[in-house]
Structure formats: structure tokens, C-alpha cells
Enzyme design. Structure first.
Site: not given
Ligand code: PXP
Length: 241
Positions: A6, A9, A17, A42, A44, A48-49, A69, A99-100, A150, A190-191, A212-213
Site C-alpha cells: 500500500n 503514505h 508540501r 485507498h 478516500r 487526503r493522500h 481500496e 486510518t481505517t 480481507e 492493517h498494522g 503499507g505504513h
């Protein structure tokens, strides 16, 4: 297990920026060169990203499997039907969340879910629902025609290394087996990070992990290619030197 990366980010950092650094498409190309199974983004509601143009550009990359997503909204359905990503993962979405936060309540809106996925499945888009490890949710997904779930690994990830870990892990494992008995294929995410991902091998027949993160965070120190290779090795159970 296969790895979907993912890259949301990368866009989070870029958007901090404005401009185009770091370049999301360049990140997608690195994922592709690392031969990950999917590139996940994702889109959204508040953008936002990842932005629409990012998704469109990634979709145009040859030999890339895009997993989009998205929330269960008419807007997202229209975008998915137009872009025809290889897969969509339907997630819950709240504007204020970082986040989700939890899985989608499919059982509580089963008719809407059935109607929502129908045209996507007809276009051969592989549909999954992002759900908590919950028997009622799994039973509901099995009625929608979607081939995948998932499983939300957030609770396990947070519990990792604490007295809560075992229960959270057993819930995930039990849910995966329950879903497979319904004929569903099971992804998870996730996580997940470089430590807690290892126990995913104890869950039988998981197809793909979406991460992802932790990968993007590690890429700041070792580079994206290396961060992906290390995670891919953990998913494939090979040892990296
Ligand atoms: N799977 C789903 C459905 C998600 O919503 C997310 C977060 O966007 C992930 C996987 C990846 O989570 P993380 O960034 O914590 O690895």
C-alpha cells in the site's frame, strides 16, 4: 503468502508540501520491479493522500495488479467501473479517522452490499470486503458473491507482544478457517510490521497480505526497494542476507 504494498503514505508525504515529491508513480514502479503481487491504494472520499490522477496513472502501468481500496459509495463504484482495477477492497470510511479503524459492517447492510458488488463482479473485478474477524460478517460476505475477504489485523497488531496477543491471533486464525470453509479466499492486513507479520504463517492458506505504513516508514531509512524486499522475504519465508 503474497505481498500487496500500500503506497498511500508516499502520497501523504508528497501532499505535505504540494508538488510531486516523493513521486507516487516512481514508488509504484519500484513495487513493480520488486515483483510484489499488488499495488494497493485507498482513494478516500477526502483525497487526503492518493488522488484520482495517481490511481489512473498506476492503472496504466503495464503488468501491475492494482488493488483499489474504496468505500461503498456510488462515487467509488463509478470510478471502479471506469478504471477497472484488478481488484477492489471495500472498506468502511469515516472522515475524521486517522486510518481505517474497523472492518466494514456487511451484515448490517447486506442488500446494499449485494447490489454494490454485482456490477463490479460482472466486470471481472476481484472483490473483497475488509471485515473484522467475526463470524456474522463472514457469513454475510459469503452471500454477496465476492470471492475474497480481507481480515482486519489491527487488533492483533496492537495486541502483539502483550497478554492480549494470543486471543487476537486465535480470533484471526479461527475466522480465516471459518471463511475458507465457506469457500472464501482470505487476505489480511492493517498494522502489520516486520515483527508481527511472521505469525501470519501460522494461519493456513492466507493468500495475500496488504501492508503499507511499516514498509513506507522503513523505506525512509533503507530505501523503498530494500524495505519491500525485506517484507517480501518475510511473507515468503525466505531469509534475506
Ligand atoms: N488493508 C486495508 C483494507 C487498509 O485499509 C489498510 C490501510 O489503508 C491496509 C491494509 C494497510 O494498513 P497499514 O498501512 O497499517 O499496513
Amino acid at each position: 503468502m503474497l505481498l500487496g504494498v500500500n503506497i498511500d503514505h508516499v502520497a501523504t508525504l508528497r501532499n505535505a508540501r504540494g508538488g510531486n515529491e516523493p513521486d507516487v508513480l516512481a514508488a509504484a514502479r519500484i513495487c513493480k520491479d520488486c515483483k510484489v503481487e499488488s499495488i494497493t491504494t485507498h482513494l478516500r472520499e477526502d483525497r487526503r493522500h492518493i488522488k484520482d490522477a495517481d490511481v489512473e496513472a498506476i492503472r496504466m502501468l503495464p503488468r501491475v495488479r492494482l488493488n483499489l481500496e474504496m468505500a461503498m459509495t456510488d462515487e467509488m463504484q463509478e470510478i471502479a467501473l471506469r478504471l477497472r482495477p484488478h481488484a477492489v477492497c471495500i472498506v468502511p470510511e469515516k472522515r475524521q479517522e486517522l486510518t481505517t479503524e474497523g472492518g466494514l459492517d456487511v451484515a448490517g447492510q447486506l442488500n446494499r452490499a449485494i447490489e454494490f458488488v454485482k456490477p463490479l463482479i460482472e466486470k471481472n473485478i476481484e472483490v473483497s470486503f475488509f471485515i473484522d474477524p467475526d463470524i456474522d460478517q463472514i457469513s454475510a460476505v459469503s452471500k454477496t458473491g465476492a470471492p475474497f475477504i480481507e481480515l482486519h489485523t489491527g487488533r492483533y497488531s496492537e495486541a502483539f507482544g502483550t497478554t492480549e496477543e494470543e486471543k487476537a491471533f486465535e480470533d484471526l486464525k479461527g475466522a480465516a478457517i471459518f471463511a475458507q470453509n465457506f469457500g472464501l479466499k482470505v487476505n489480511a492486513g492493517h498494522g502489520l510490521n516486520y515483527q508481527n507479520v511472521v505469525r501470519m504463517h501460522e494461519i493456513p492458506n492466507l493468500v495475500e497480505l496488504n501492508i503499507g505504513h511499516s514498509i513506507i516508514a522503513r523505506s525512509i531509512f533503507v530505501g523503498l526497494e530494500q524495505a519491500i524486499k525485506e517484507m517480501k522475504a518475510l511473507c515468503e519465508e525466505t531469509v534475506i542476507k
